[in-house]
Design a protein around this motif. Sequence first.
Motif, PDB file in Angstrom:
ATOM      1  N   LEU A  59      -6.461   9.322   1.730  1.00 32.37           N
ATOM      2  CA  LEU A  59      -5.857  10.656   1.646  1.00 32.37           C
ATOM      3  C   LEU A  59      -4.506  10.609   2.338  1.00 32.37           C
ATOM      4  O   LEU A  59      -4.410  10.119   3.467  1.00 32.37           O
ATOM      5  N   LYS A  60      -3.447  11.109   1.673  1.00 28.70           N
ATOM      6  CA  LYS A  60      -2.116  11.084   2.298  1.00 28.70           C
ATOM      7  C   LYS A  60      -1.707  12.494   2.710  1.00 28.70           C
ATOM      8  O   LYS A  60      -1.745  13.429   1.903  1.00 28.70           O
ATOM      9  N   LEU A  61      -1.285  12.612   3.971  1.00 30.91           N
ATOM     10  CA  LEU A  61      -0.845  13.906   4.485  1.00 30.91           C
ATOM     11  C   LEU A  61       0.590  13.800   5.003  1.00 30.91           C
ATOM     12  O   LEU A  61       0.937  12.825   5.681  1.00 30.91           O
ATOM     13  N   PRO A 112       0.798  -1.226   0.000  1.00 30.05           N
ATOM     14  CA  PRO A 112       0.000   0.000   0.000  1.00 30.05           C
ATOM     15  C   PRO A 112       0.835   1.283   0.000  1.00 30.05           C
ATOM     16  O   PRO A 112       0.302   2.361   0.256  1.00 30.05           O
ATOM     17  N   HIS A 113       2.132   1.183  -0.311  1.00 30.10           N
ATOM     18  CA  HIS A 113       2.962   2.395  -0.205  1.00 30.10           C
ATOM     19  C   HIS A 113       4.125   2.378  -1.193  1.00 30.10           C
ATOM     20  O   HIS A 113       5.222   1.909  -0.883  1.00 30.10           O
ATOM     21  N   VAL A 114       3.873   2.886  -2.393  1.00 31.96           N
ATOM     22  CA  VAL A 114       4.958   3.036  -3.380  1.00 31.96           C
ATOM     23  C   VAL A 114       4.904   4.426  -4.004  1.00 31.96           C
ATOM     24  O   VAL A 114       3.866   5.085  -4.004  1.00 31.96           O
ATOM     25  N   HIS A 115       6.053   4.839  -4.533  1.00 30.79           N
ATOM     26  CA  HIS A 115       6.160   6.116  -5.262  1.00 30.79           C
ATOM     27  C   HIS A 115       6.649   5.790  -6.670  1.00 30.79           C
ATOM     28  O   HIS A 115       7.832   5.523  -6.859  1.00 30.79           O
ATOM     29  N   LEU A 116       5.728   5.780  -7.634  1.00 31.87           N
ATOM     30  CA  LEU A 116       6.139   5.375  -8.992  1.00 31.87           C
ATOM     31  C   LEU A 116       6.612   6.545  -9.857  1.00 31.87           C
ATOM     32  O   LEU A 116       7.071   6.345 -10.979  1.00 31.87           O
ATOM     33  N   SER A 156       6.603  -1.086   1.461  1.00 32.95           N
ATOM     34  CA  SER A 156       8.004  -0.901   1.020  1.00 32.95           C
ATOM     35  C   SER A 156       8.455   0.557   1.068  1.00 32.95           C
ATOM     36  O   SER A 156       9.627   0.841   1.205  1.00 32.95           O
ATOM     37  N   ASP A 157       7.520   1.511   0.929  1.00 33.17           N
ATOM     38  CA  ASP A 157       7.895   2.912   0.695  1.00 33.17           C
ATOM     39  C   ASP A 157       8.905   2.984  -0.455  1.00 33.17           C
ATOM     40  O   ASP A 157       9.896   3.711  -0.385  1.00 33.17           O
ATOM     41  N   HIS A 158       8.621   2.189  -1.482  1.00 34.51           N
ATOM     42  CA  HIS A 158       9.464   2.150  -2.684  1.00 34.51           C
ATOM     43  C   HIS A 158       9.629   3.575  -3.220  1.00 34.51           C
ATOM     44  O   HIS A 158       8.699   4.153  -3.765  1.00 34.51           O
ATOM     45  N   CYS A 181       2.125   5.753   8.493  1.00 35.94           N
ATOM     46  CA  CYS A 181       3.066   5.076   7.598  1.00 35.94           C
ATOM     47  C   CYS A 181       4.433   4.901   8.266  1.00 35.94           C
ATOM     48  O   CYS A 181       4.805   5.655   9.161  1.00 35.94           O
ATOM     49  N   HIS A 182       5.135   3.940   7.775  1.00 38.52           N
ATOM     50  CA  HIS A 182       6.558   3.697   8.067  1.00 38.52           C
ATOM     51  C   HIS A 182       7.043   4.197   9.445  1.00 38.52           C
ATOM     52  O   HIS A 182       7.908   5.053   9.534  1.00 38.52           O
ATOM     53  N   ILE A 183       6.498   3.598  10.501  1.00 37.99           N
ATOM     54  CA  ILE A 183       7.014   3.971  11.819  1.00 37.99           C
ATOM     55  C   ILE A 183       8.380   3.295  12.018  1.00 37.99           C
ATOM     56  O   ILE A 183       8.616   2.185  11.528  1.00 37.99           O
ATOM     57  N   ASP A 207      -0.212   3.871  -5.053  1.00 39.64           N
ATOM     58  CA  ASP A 207       0.790   4.880  -5.408  1.00 39.64           C
ATOM     59  C   ASP A 207       0.519   6.208  -4.693  1.00 39.64           C
ATOM     60  O   ASP A 207      -0.604   6.718  -4.698  1.00 39.64           O
ATOM     61  N   MET A 208       1.584   6.764  -4.151  1.00 35.57           N
ATOM     62  CA  MET A 208       1.479   7.992  -3.341  1.00 35.57           C
ATOM     63  C   MET A 208       1.314   9.258  -4.205  1.00 35.57           C
ATOM     64  O   MET A 208       1.702   9.259  -5.374  1.00 35.57           O
ATOM     65  N   PRO A 209       0.791  10.324  -3.606  1.00 43.62           N
ATOM     66  CA  PRO A 209       0.451  11.515  -4.408  1.00 43.62           C
ATOM     67  C   PRO A 209       1.544  12.573  -4.498  1.00 43.62           C
ATOM     68  O   PRO A 209       1.306  13.636  -5.071  1.00 43.62           O
TER      69      PRO A 209
HETATM   70 ZN    ZN Z   1       6.508   7.217   1.068  1.00 43.12          ZN
END
Ligand code: ZN
Length: 355
Positions: A97-99, A12-16, A228-230, A157-159, A44-46
């Motif tokens: 929604l990502k903040l 649920p967490h990638v940056h393409l 992954s926070d790819h 996310c990603h603690i 995919d993140m915004p």
């Molecule tokens: Zn990220």
Amino acid sequence: MKTLVLPGLIDPHVHLRDPGQTKKEDFYTGTCAALAGGFTTILDMPNNKIPITSSVILNKKILIAQKKIISDVGFYFGSLGDNLNEFARVKDKVFGLKLYLNQTTGNFLIDKKNLENIFKAWTEIIPKKPILVHAEERSVRDIIEIIQKIKHTVHICHISLKSELKQIIKAKKENLPITCGVTPHHLFLTEKDEKVLGPFGRMKPPLATRKDQDFLWKNLSFIDVVESDHAPHTIEEKKSKNPPFGVPGVETTLPLLLTAVSDGRLTIDDVLRLCYKNPAKIFNIKQNKETKIEIDLDKSYFIKNEKLFTKCGWSPFNGWRVKGQIRKVFIRGTKVFENGKILVKSGLGQVVYVS
Ligand code: ZN
Ligand code: DOR
């Protein structure tokens, strides 16, 4: 050969990076990397070069994705607090929604005094979809205070720190609607590795201490997902004077977790919970039963930069020996990956929505 079949995994967490920064990654290379890593649905993140903060920008991104993706891809919306009237327009097209409450790539940083208004607007229009936050240290406390007032589900996310997870455990015990994720790099690397990796070990949140890492492993039952926070950046950018934050990861998450299974630190059930069941539940994703992966649990190999599908062409885990290799990947019954090779051209994946 010990073969294991699992459902296609969900990250649920990638940056393409597409559109806007396609020299780092694009929808095709990013989804190739996902399939090679056993992930058939990614969100995919915004924080694109032009952040995804309006329905027009989101629709453009979806059109570009539809032509290039070979795994399933869903999207998030972004906000700094000045686009609340757009929420209704994107309601059925995003998973949440990502903040960003702390500084990271893209300078898409929110002024905390806008948080309450954003939460109110989102929860009124889209009560069932989570708000995701990049919140480090003190910001975790600020977010928990907001959740106490406005009981909307939040995914942190990603603690990476013991102090963060302690607060989240407390909030969970108080039955607040909160979930959290950790990244493979925070599970497998510490600040000591950053000394060796230099800019290739720099990301946000930064690598933490061994003590923090041990706390994450000991309290894995409170962690909902491995994400992954790819976050691919080119080698050139990473070697520059001002290297951007982020490391690629969608291809290496599963081999690392399977190695931990082989070492007795995890079970296959943990992997399923963290990389399939919980992401599916939190983000309401329904995958086709014929979307699945086949793994050779006995196979050991070395992670090598030159074998990766991500366009950036490097990994902080280059040279690591892992055990457990993804052999085949099927999407809706079609074989799309086998023994290191992508078998389809662009366009086979679907943009996924949830209403
Ligand atoms: Zn990220
Ligand atoms: O290291 C990171 N890189 N952390 C983030 O939160 C964003 C990401 C990126 O977009 O490069």
